[in-house]
Motif scaffolding. Structure first.
Motif, PDB file in Angstrom:
ATOM      1  N   GLY A 122      50.224  31.430  41.884  1.00  0.00           N
ATOM      2  CA  GLY A 122      50.456  30.137  42.527  1.00  0.00           C
ATOM      3  C   GLY A 122      50.820  29.065  41.524  1.00  0.00           C
ATOM      4  N   THR A 123      50.229  27.880  41.673  1.00  0.00           N
ATOM      5  CA  THR A 123      50.556  26.754  40.791  1.00  0.00           C
ATOM      6  C   THR A 123      49.766  26.771  39.493  1.00  0.00           C
ATOM      7  OG1 THR A 123      48.925  25.421  41.993  1.00  0.00           O
ATOM      8  CG2 THR A 123      51.222  25.254  42.708  1.00  0.00           C
ATOM      9  N   SER A 124      48.948  27.784  39.283  1.00  0.00           N
ATOM     10  CA  SER A 124      48.157  27.861  38.057  1.00  0.00           C
ATOM     11  C   SER A 124      49.059  28.101  36.848  1.00  0.00           C
ATOM     12  CB  SER A 124      47.132  28.998  38.156  1.00  0.00           C
ATOM     13  OG  SER A 124      46.497  29.214  36.916  1.00  0.00           O
ATOM     14  N   ASP A 125      48.667  27.490  35.724  1.00  0.00           N
ATOM     15  CA  ASP A 125      49.412  27.732  34.484  1.00  0.00           C
ATOM     16  C   ASP A 125      48.680  28.729  33.592  1.00  0.00           C
ATOM     17  OD1 ASP A 125      47.260  26.231  33.739  1.00  0.00           O
ATOM     18  OD2 ASP A 125      48.392  24.644  32.734  1.00  0.00           O
ATOM     19  N   ALA A 126      47.780  29.515  34.195  1.00  0.00           N
ATOM     20  CA  ALA A 126      47.039  30.539  33.446  1.00  0.00           C
ATOM     21  C   ALA A 126      48.005  31.556  32.851  1.00  0.00           C
ATOM     22  CB  ALA A 126      46.038  31.243  34.359  1.00  0.00           C
ATOM     23  N   ALA A 127      47.621  32.108  31.722  1.00  0.00           N
ATOM     24  CA  ALA A 127      48.485  33.075  31.037  1.00  0.00           C
ATOM     25  C   ALA A 127      48.725  34.312  31.888  1.00  0.00           C
ATOM     26  CB  ALA A 127      47.864  33.461  29.698  1.00  0.00           C
ATOM     27  N   THR A 128      47.719  34.705  32.674  1.00  0.00           N
ATOM     28  CA  THR A 128      47.851  35.873  33.553  1.00  0.00           C
ATOM     29  C   THR A 128      47.275  35.548  34.920  1.00  0.00           C
ATOM     30  OG1 THR A 128      45.707  36.763  32.824  1.00  0.00           O
ATOM     31  CG2 THR A 128      47.679  37.515  31.643  1.00  0.00           C
ATOM     32  N   ALA A 129      47.792  36.191  35.948  1.00  0.00           N
ATOM     33  CA  ALA A 129      47.253  35.988  37.295  1.00  0.00           C
ATOM     34  C   ALA A 129      45.889  36.667  37.438  1.00  0.00           C
ATOM     35  CB  ALA A 129      48.222  36.536  38.338  1.00  0.00           C
ATOM     36  N   PHE A 130      45.702  37.784  36.714  1.00  0.00           N
ATOM     37  CA  PHE A 130      44.456  38.544  36.791  1.00  0.00           C
ATOM     38  C   PHE A 130      43.929  38.821  35.398  1.00  0.00           C
ATOM     39  CE2 PHE A 130      46.651  39.359  40.733  1.00  0.00           C
ATOM     40  CZ  PHE A 130      45.630  39.307  41.686  1.00  0.00           C
ATOM     41  N   ASP A 131      42.631  38.606  35.224  1.00  0.00           N
ATOM     42  CA  ASP A 131      42.003  38.900  33.944  1.00  0.00           C
ATOM     43  C   ASP A 131      42.052  40.411  33.710  1.00  0.00           C
ATOM     44  OD1 ASP A 131      39.509  39.706  32.265  1.00  0.00           O
ATOM     45  OD2 ASP A 131      39.787  37.561  31.878  1.00  0.00           O
ATOM     46  N   PRO A 132      42.571  40.856  32.569  1.00  0.00           N
ATOM     47  CA  PRO A 132      42.713  42.295  32.320  1.00  0.00           C
ATOM     48  C   PRO A 132      41.390  43.028  32.149  1.00  0.00           C
ATOM     49  CG  PRO A 132      43.299  41.034  30.368  1.00  0.00           C
ATOM     50  CD  PRO A 132      43.129  40.051  31.467  1.00  0.00           C
ATOM     51  N   THR A 133      40.301  42.288  31.953  1.00  0.00           N
ATOM     52  CA  THR A 133      38.994  42.924  31.762  1.00  0.00           C
ATOM     53  C   THR A 133      38.143  42.896  33.027  1.00  0.00           C
ATOM     54  OG1 THR A 133      39.001  42.299  29.418  1.00  0.00           O
ATOM     55  CG2 THR A 133      36.882  42.926  30.388  1.00  0.00           C
ATOM     56  N   THR A 134      38.044  41.707  33.638  1.00  0.00           N
ATOM     57  CA  THR A 134      37.189  41.555  34.831  1.00  0.00           C
ATOM     58  C   THR A 134      37.971  41.685  36.129  1.00  0.00           C
ATOM     59  OG1 THR A 134      37.478  39.148  34.929  1.00  0.00           O
ATOM     60  CG2 THR A 134      35.708  39.990  33.522  1.00  0.00           C
ATOM     61  N   PHE A 135      39.300  41.671  36.042  1.00  0.00           N
ATOM     62  CA  PHE A 135      40.187  41.739  37.207  1.00  0.00           C
ATOM     63  C   PHE A 135      40.061  40.493  38.095  1.00  0.00           C
ATOM     64  CE2 PHE A 135      38.812  46.359  36.714  1.00  0.00           C
ATOM     65  CZ  PHE A 135      39.804  46.634  35.795  1.00  0.00           C
ATOM     66  N   ALA A 136      39.458  39.423  37.576  1.00  0.00           N
ATOM     67  CA  ALA A 136      39.290  38.193  38.352  1.00  0.00           C
ATOM     68  C   ALA A 136      40.634  37.493  38.535  1.00  0.00           C
ATOM     69  CB  ALA A 136      38.311  37.256  37.655  1.00  0.00           C
ATOM     70  N   TYR A 137      40.835  36.935  39.700  1.00  0.00           N
ATOM     71  CA  TYR A 137      42.066  36.201  40.008  1.00  0.00           C
ATOM     72  C   TYR A 137      42.000  34.834  39.352  1.00  0.00           C
ATOM     73  CZ  TYR A 137      45.665  33.820  42.798  1.00  0.00           C
ATOM     74  OH  TYR A 137      46.764  33.106  43.211  1.00  0.00           O
ATOM     75  N   ASN A 138      43.058  34.439  38.629  1.00  0.00           N
ATOM     76  CA  ASN A 138      43.066  33.190  37.877  1.00  0.00           C
ATOM     77  C   ASN A 138      43.783  32.042  38.587  1.00  0.00           C
ATOM     78  OD1 ASN A 138      41.659  34.253  35.653  1.00  0.00           O
ATOM     79  ND2 ASN A 138      43.534  35.107  34.782  1.00  0.00           N
ATOM     80  N   GLY A 139      44.319  32.292  39.761  1.00  0.00           N
ATOM     81  CA  GLY A 139      45.016  31.237  40.483  1.00  0.00           C
ATOM     82  C   GLY A 139      44.042  30.300  41.178  1.00  0.00           C
ATOM     83  N   PRO A 140      44.538  29.169  41.696  1.00  0.00           N
ATOM     84  CA  PRO A 140      43.681  28.215  42.407  1.00  0.00           C
ATOM     85  C   PRO A 140      43.199  28.790  43.735  1.00  0.00           C
ATOM     86  CG  PRO A 140      45.981  27.582  42.599  1.00  0.00           C
ATOM     87  CD  PRO A 140      45.939  28.712  41.627  1.00  0.00           C
ATOM     88  N   THR A 141      41.923  28.566  44.045  1.00  0.00           N
ATOM     89  CA  THR A 141      41.338  29.098  45.275  1.00  0.00           C
ATOM     90  C   THR A 141      40.495  28.038  45.972  1.00  0.00           C
ATOM     91  OG1 THR A 141      39.375  29.913  44.105  1.00  0.00           O
ATOM     92  CG2 THR A 141      41.230  31.445  44.342  1.00  0.00           C
ATOM     93  N   THR A 142      40.157  28.323  47.202  1.00  0.00           N
ATOM     94  CA  THR A 142      39.233  27.487  47.953  1.00  0.00           C
ATOM     95  C   THR A 142      38.275  28.401  48.709  1.00  0.00           C
ATOM     96  OG1 THR A 142      39.041  25.699  49.596  1.00  0.00           O
ATOM     97  CG2 THR A 142      40.710  27.383  50.015  1.00  0.00           C
TER      98      THR A 142
END
Length: 323
Positions: A136-156
């Motif tokens: 989405g609009t996140s400027d995170a380096a990756t959409a998913f953390d390669p270790t925890t598989f956590a989603y890095n995009g904005p959520t509600t």
């Protein structure tokens, strides 16, 4: 009429003829019938309006091309991701059906699943121009953390309470990337893909589900632990989990496909509008080349004739200076 009046009248006529000649010469060289507001104030105002529309349409064209890049990348990536999840599901089914399989064969399947997991994670972290198409609009380096598989995009998060008092918290993504394709209030298209809805997050992600099967296949208690939470049960559950994951991924792929179709249609409409605006501008601003050249030659002849006639008719004499 006195001689001085004749001179003044002749000079005025010559200047008028010269000005018209200069105007036609400018039109011939520039190809424009209206190059400045004084040429035709009414037409100049209309031209400015059309040029403004052309500028906006050009920006929409840029937005559309960029949006198509995002959506085509998402489309091909999700196609690959679906194929990977199908392969993973087939392997898990194979593992589940091999009741007498050896540890070596299970390890072989686990190794294949590791490769699929990594490829799937790489696909989910695909970028366009340095931006993740699934975050989405996140400027995170990756959409998913390669270790925890956590989603890095904005959520509600939304919490609901059932009649029995059970509360449920639902996490959904927000902040999709949009591209404006027209002047209307609804003329925006989402060009990013919903990574959270497509792949899940953390322990409930498709990556974690595959990892759970890998761990179960390599478990030292695989042959002895037949409980409902044992390795064999994990593999059985993994088949259904991957089936659901594939359904979720396909649903989001369909959304991307619909947005791609809309963007493609917008590109066609944008090109049609660009042609119509250029035709309108040309009709208001461009000179008729053939007519302009003919008028220029005619005016050149008229100007030269005016000079010759004036020189012959008005012959200065002593009385001219005394009158």
């Amino acid at each position: 009429m006195t001689t001085s009046q004749l001179y003044a009248s002749a000079a005025a006529n010559i200047q008028t003829s010269k000005a018209r000649l200069s105007q036609l010469s400018d039109q011939s060289s520039s190809g424009l019938a209206v190059s400045k507001p004084s040429d035709d104030p009414a037409a100049a105002q209309q031209i400015l309006g059309v040029l403004s529309q052309q500028s906006a349409n050009s920006q929409y064209s840029t937005n559309i091309d960029d949006g198509l890049t995002w959506l085509s990348t998402a489309d091909s990536t999700m196609t690959s991701a679906e194929n990977l999840v199908r392969q993973a599901k087939d392997l898990v089914i194979q593992a589940g059906n091999s009741g007498t399989s050896s540890a070596a064969s299970r390890n072989a399947i686990a190794a294949q699943l590791e490769g699929i997991r990594d490829d799937l994670l790489n696909a989910a972290n695909t970028q366009v121009n340095g931006r993740s198409i699934f975050a989405g609009t996140s400027d995170a380096a990756t959409a998913f953390d390669p270790t925890t598989f956590a989603y890095n995009g904005p959520t509600t998060s939304t919490t609901t309470t059932a009649p029995g008092g059970t509360t449920t918290t639902t996490v959904s993504s927000v902040g999709s990337v949009q591209r404006r394709i027209g002047a209307g209030s609804t003329d925006s298209v989402t060009v990013s893909a919903d990574g959270l809805a497509a792949f899940g997050s953390g322990s409930t992600s498709v990556f974690a589900q595959i990892q759970g099967v890998i761990t179960a296949l390599r478990s030292g208690t695989y042959d002895t632990d037949t409980s409902s939470t044992g390795p064999q049960a994990t593999i059985t559950a993994g088949i259904d989990q991957l089936g659901t994951a594939l359904t979720n991924l396909s649903a989001q792929h369909a959304v991307v496909g619909a947005n791609y179709a809309r963007m493609t249609s917008a590109k066609t409409q944008n090109a049609t509008t660009a042609t119509a605006l250029e035709t309108q501008r040309s009709g208001l601003q461009d000179a008729d080349t053939t007519k302009t050249l003919l008028d220029l030659k005619t005016q050149e002849l008229a100007y030269q004739t005016a000079l010759q006639v004036t020189a012959q008719v008005i012959q200065p004499t002593l009385m001219s200076f005394l009158s």
